[in-house]
Design a protein around this motif. Structure first.
Motif, PDB file in Angstrom:
ATOM      1  N   ALA A 145      89.482  45.763 -21.623  1.00  0.00           N
ATOM      2  CA  ALA A 145      87.856  47.362 -21.368  1.00  0.00           C
ATOM      3  C   ALA A 145      88.233  47.264 -19.843  1.00  0.00           C
ATOM      4  O   ALA A 145      88.844  47.848 -19.352  1.00  0.00           O
ATOM      5  CB  ALA A 145      87.384  47.324 -22.402  1.00  0.00           C
ATOM      6  N   ARG A 146      88.182  46.114 -19.530  1.00  0.00           N
ATOM      7  CA  ARG A 146      88.288  46.044 -18.387  1.00  0.00           C
ATOM      8  C   ARG A 146      89.555  46.630 -17.371  1.00  0.00           C
ATOM      9  O   ARG A 146      89.450  47.203 -16.637  1.00  0.00           O
ATOM     10  CB  ARG A 146      88.050  44.301 -17.538  1.00  0.00           C
ATOM     11  CG  ARG A 146      86.222  44.114 -17.453  1.00  0.00           C
ATOM     12  CD  ARG A 146      86.077  42.515 -17.623  1.00  0.00           C
ATOM     13  NE  ARG A 146      84.755  42.357 -17.432  1.00  0.00           N
ATOM     14  CZ  ARG A 146      84.185  40.431 -18.707  1.00  0.00           C
ATOM     15  NH1 ARG A 146      85.457  40.252 -18.794  1.00  0.00           N
ATOM     16  NH2 ARG A 146      83.376  40.240 -18.566  1.00  0.00           N
ATOM     17  N   ILE A 147      91.008  45.502 -17.850  1.00  0.00           N
ATOM     18  CA  ILE A 147      91.687  46.880 -17.478  1.00  0.00           C
ATOM     19  C   ILE A 147      91.445  47.891 -17.994  1.00  0.00           C
ATOM     20  O   ILE A 147      92.360  49.032 -17.096  1.00  0.00           O
ATOM     21  CB  ILE A 147      92.647  45.624 -17.916  1.00  0.00           C
ATOM     22  CG1 ILE A 147      92.681  44.272 -18.002  1.00  0.00           C
ATOM     23  CG2 ILE A 147      94.263  46.281 -18.164  1.00  0.00           C
ATOM     24  CD1 ILE A 147      93.183  44.027 -16.778  1.00  0.00           C
ATOM     25  N   MET A 148      91.590  47.956 -19.017  1.00  0.00           N
ATOM     26  CA  MET A 148      91.748  49.958 -19.463  1.00  0.00           C
ATOM     27  C   MET A 148      90.359  51.106 -18.521  1.00  0.00           C
ATOM     28  O   MET A 148      91.045  52.100 -18.492  1.00  0.00           O
ATOM     29  CB  MET A 148      91.399  50.327 -20.525  1.00  0.00           C
ATOM     30  CG  MET A 148      92.213  49.188 -21.833  1.00  0.00           C
ATOM     31  SD  MET A 148      91.847  48.978 -23.826  1.00  0.00           S
ATOM     32  CE  MET A 148      91.870  50.704 -23.755  1.00  0.00           C
ATOM     33  N   THR A 149      90.069  50.062 -17.703  1.00  0.00           N
ATOM     34  CA  THR A 149      88.665  51.693 -16.996  1.00  0.00           C
ATOM     35  C   THR A 149      88.944  51.257 -15.716  1.00  0.00           C
ATOM     36  O   THR A 149      88.481  51.573 -14.670  1.00  0.00           O
ATOM     37  CB  THR A 149      87.194  50.839 -17.234  1.00  0.00           C
ATOM     38  OG1 THR A 149      87.066  49.415 -17.597  1.00  0.00           O
ATOM     39  CG2 THR A 149      87.419  51.322 -19.109  1.00  0.00           C
ATOM     40  N   PHE A 150      89.891  50.045 -15.232  1.00  0.00           N
ATOM     41  CA  PHE A 150      90.672  50.271 -13.499  1.00  0.00           C
ATOM     42  C   PHE A 150      91.012  51.409 -13.361  1.00  0.00           C
ATOM     43  O   PHE A 150      90.998  52.340 -14.011  1.00  0.00           O
ATOM     44  CB  PHE A 150      91.879  49.169 -13.466  1.00  0.00           C
ATOM     45  CG  PHE A 150      91.093  48.142 -13.389  1.00  0.00           C
ATOM     46  CD1 PHE A 150      90.227  47.385 -13.368  1.00  0.00           C
ATOM     47  CD2 PHE A 150      91.833  47.326 -12.532  1.00  0.00           C
ATOM     48  CE1 PHE A 150      89.594  45.899 -13.007  1.00  0.00           C
ATOM     49  CE2 PHE A 150      91.611  45.752 -12.224  1.00  0.00           C
ATOM     50  CZ  PHE A 150      90.204  45.488 -12.674  1.00  0.00           C
TER      51      PHE A 150
END
Length: 379
Positions: free
Chosen positions: A74-79
């Motif tokens: 999720a951290r990558i996807m919400t960058f």
């Protein structure tokens, strides 16, 4: 009327089995940064389309492991674009805590996935998903408490202009649960007047307060600009704002009074800051942007103020004022969808105090026509 809502850029897929759940955070192909994020996920060994399986035994260790896997993805996807530009150099760090904004959006993204899973669950092990949900809420609350502790309001900074803007807005129909304050280390922004729960409406703004193309169409410069070959509506608005800023009788006087004299974007970096960027891609991009804007300015001036000095006074249409207006629109504008389904780039007084983007990865601020509601910003 208009309403602002948060548009998700992830897709949530849940498959329920007798022996567990399969959870999938799927990166939407509509995400403007889809290809960059997909490549990063693959570099980290995370499959964009692979489910994470939640199976018995449902111990705390298992639940924590599943939550960590979901959060890493999720951290990558919400960058957002800034995160990718500055943080993507350390690939390993990407799956760890990066910044409060990214962490909160990642947690909320996982929370929505779990909520969707609970709604679609068809067997008795919903309690496991509920436990996972409580763990996420604990993390959100812990992050919120840390941010609250780290937030220190500057006591020696006047907010008189911002207060006048809020009073003007409320007189024009704005309904808000926010105040404007200066935060040490962060600058000016909005703070809540009261405790707000997720989903509460923090700010409602009537259409009449929005600065859109209509403002230019009603001005004395429009008959001239519409004959100017190749000029865009965004450029017209930029030229309108350069003059309106100095109009003492402007309907938007309190808004322009509350704007900063200098914007801290790359376009206004001083010599020392530019020297620090020597040899970087960012410096090259800043130079190219300023060259493009200078070329655009030279196409307009001095022609416009030579031919129409009463409409385009030379003292208001200098290169410095043009650059200021560019930074205003680059840093404060929002995309608005009007009833005819056309996107317009607009300035939204009061809402501009909120951190926003027209292209967030987790939640894009989008304005849509609604026959009932005013423009609303949910928390």
């Amino acid at each position: 009327m208009l309403m602002i809502y948060m548009q998700q850029q992830q897709q949530y897929v849940t498959t329920n089995h007798d022996d567990g759940h399969s959870l999938l955070l799927k990166l939407s192909e509509n995400d403007p940064l889809f290809h960059k994020k997909k490549k990063l996920l693959q570099l980290l060994g995370i499959s964009p389309d692979e489910c994470i399986h939640l199976k018995a035994p449902y111990t705390a260790v298992v639940l924590n492991s599943v939550l960590d896997q979901l959060l890493q993805k999720a951290r990558i996807m919400t960058f957002n674009e800034v995160d990718l530009y500055f943080d993507a150099t350390d690939v390993i760090q990407l799956v760890k805590f990066n910044n409060p904004r990214n962490e909160l959006e990642a947690l909320h993204s996982v929370l929505l996935l779990i909520d969707n899973s609970i709604l679609s669950a068809k067997h008795l092990r919903v309690d496991v998903l509920q436990d996972l949900r409580e763990m996420i809420l604990d993390k959100i609350n812990a992050l919120g408490n840390k941010i609250r502790q780290d937030t220190v309001l500057a006591q020696n900074v006047s907010c008189d202009k911002e207060t006048c803007l809020l009073q003007w807005g409320e007189g024009a129909g704005v309904q808000t649960k926010l105040d404007i304050a200066y935060v040490e280390g962060a600058g000016r922004g909005a703070i809540a007047r009261e405790n707000l729960k997720a989903g509460d409406i923090a700010l409602e703004i009537p259409v009449t307060v929005i600065i859109s193309e209509e403002a230019v169409h009603k001005s004395d410069m429009f008959p001239i600009l519409e004959k100017f070959e190749g000029i865009t509506s965004e450029t017209m608005l930029l030229l309108w704002s350069m003059k309106e800023k100095h109009n003492r009788d402007s309907n938007f006087k309190f808004y322009f009074d509350a704007l900063p004299a200098v914007f801290n974007t790359g376009l206004s970096f001083g010599v020392d800051a530019l020297l620090e960027l020597d040899g970087t891609l960012l410096l090259e991009e800043i130079v190219q942007a300023k060259e493009h804007l200078r070329s655009q300015y030279d196409e307009l001036f001095p022609a416009l103020y030579h031919d129409h000095p009463d409409i385009f006074p030379p003292d208001l249409y200098t290169w410095e004022h043009f650059l200021w207006a560019c930074e205003l629109w680059y840093s404060n504008s929002m995309k608005v969808v009007f009833p005819d389904e056309r996107f317009q780039t607009c300035l939204v007084p009061v809402a501009g105090f909120l951190n926003h983007s027209v292209c967030l990865n987790f939640a894009s601020v989008v304005v849509i026509f609604n026959p009932v509601y005013n423009l609303k910003l949910p928390t």
